[in-house]
Write an enzyme that holds these catalytic residues in place. Structure first.
Site, PDB file in Angstrom:
ATOM      1  N   TYR A 152       2.422   7.117 -12.772  1.00  0.00           N
ATOM      2  CA  TYR A 152       1.568   7.074 -11.699  1.00  0.00           C
ATOM      3  C   TYR A 152       2.708   7.492 -10.416  1.00  0.00           C
ATOM      4  O   TYR A 152       2.651   8.490  -9.811  1.00  0.00           O
ATOM      5  CB  TYR A 152       1.111   5.911 -11.274  1.00  0.00           C
ATOM      6  N   ALA A 153       3.636   6.687 -10.417  1.00  0.00           N
ATOM      7  CA  ALA A 153       4.747   6.762  -9.373  1.00  0.00           C
ATOM      8  C   ALA A 153       5.534   8.342  -9.461  1.00  0.00           C
ATOM      9  O   ALA A 153       5.705   9.034  -8.344  1.00  0.00           O
ATOM     10  CB  ALA A 153       5.797   5.679  -9.241  1.00  0.00           C
TER      11      ALA A 153
END
Length: 240
Positions: A152-153
């Site tokens: 996600y990051a």
């Protein structure tokens, strides 16, 4: 093909996207939202004159179908807010390759393809309105990463980088900026212990609510001299 010149909000069926759709519609903008899962709020939005398109940005065909729909309906676009997002963790995930592919598709591939495909529509919107906008909804974690949400990051960091690249490509007709929230609002299932821990991560120690994101988006839309930049909504978390 309609003469309307909408602002498109991806992932506009809930939370911040929903709040933005309602607020911008109330200001007189024509609004188009995408949603992945049907909800009661979708029917209410359509009753208010907001166009709602079901779309899945986790696949190439889903992105292409959405692009074709917009190109068929509109000859100009006032702006697009890339708010569609997925939130999954590596914890307990048995297929991390699929996880990364999904995060990258939704947060990087879809905005990349859509921005390129809508360049002519956005330029037409700029000609009519004086300027057009692309807004990428990124995340505070792009600054420091996340050990629990690595894919996600990384994908949100990719989206943040697209802001710089598209700002260069589309200037001066189209402004391209990002909004990077940290905590704006809790989920209903978040317990008291989690909430207290989360609030202590920022200097201001508050849950500002969805309106903080709405105000940031309104500022960017109204600005005539901001591009390639990020508005950080983190309550001073970088200093805490």
């Amino acid at each position: 093909m309609t003469r309307k010149m909408p602002i498109i909000i991806t992932g506009g069926g809930q939370r911040l996207g929903l709040a933005c759709a309602k607020a911008l519609s109330a200001q007189g903008h024509d609004i188009v939202i995408t949603y992945r899962t049907a909800r009661e709020d979708i029917d209410l939005l359509e009753e208010q004159g907001i166009s709602c398109i079901q779309a899945d940005f986790s696949s190439v065909s889903g992105v292409d179908d959405f692009i074709a729909t917009i190109q068929d309906r509109y000859s100009a676009i006032r702006g697009i807010i890339h708010n569609a997002s997925e939130w999954e963790s590596e914890e307990g995930c048995s297929d991390t390759a699929r996880l990364m592919e999904k995060m990258w598709h939704v947060h990087v591939f879809a905005p990349y393809r859509i921005n390129l495909a809508f360049e002519a529509l956005l330029c037409a919107g700029s000609d009519q309105n004086g300027h057009a906008d692309i807004i990428h909804m990124t995340d505070y974690v792009t600054e420091k990463g996340s050990d629990k949400h690595i894919a996600y990051a990384a994908s949100k960091a990719g989206l943040a980088n697209l802001t710089c690249s598209f700002a260069k490509r589309f200037a001066p007709q189209i402004k391209v900026n990002s909004v990077a929230p940290s905590l704006l609002m809790f989920n209903d299932g978040d317990d008291a212990e989690y909430r207290e821990k989360a609030l202590k991560k920022s200097l201001l120690r508050k849950e500002p609510g969805e309106q903080e994101g709405v105000l940031a988006i309104q500022y960017i839309l109204d600005s005539r001299y901001m591009t390639g930049r990020t508005l950080s909504l983190d309550g001073g978390r970088h200093l805490a």
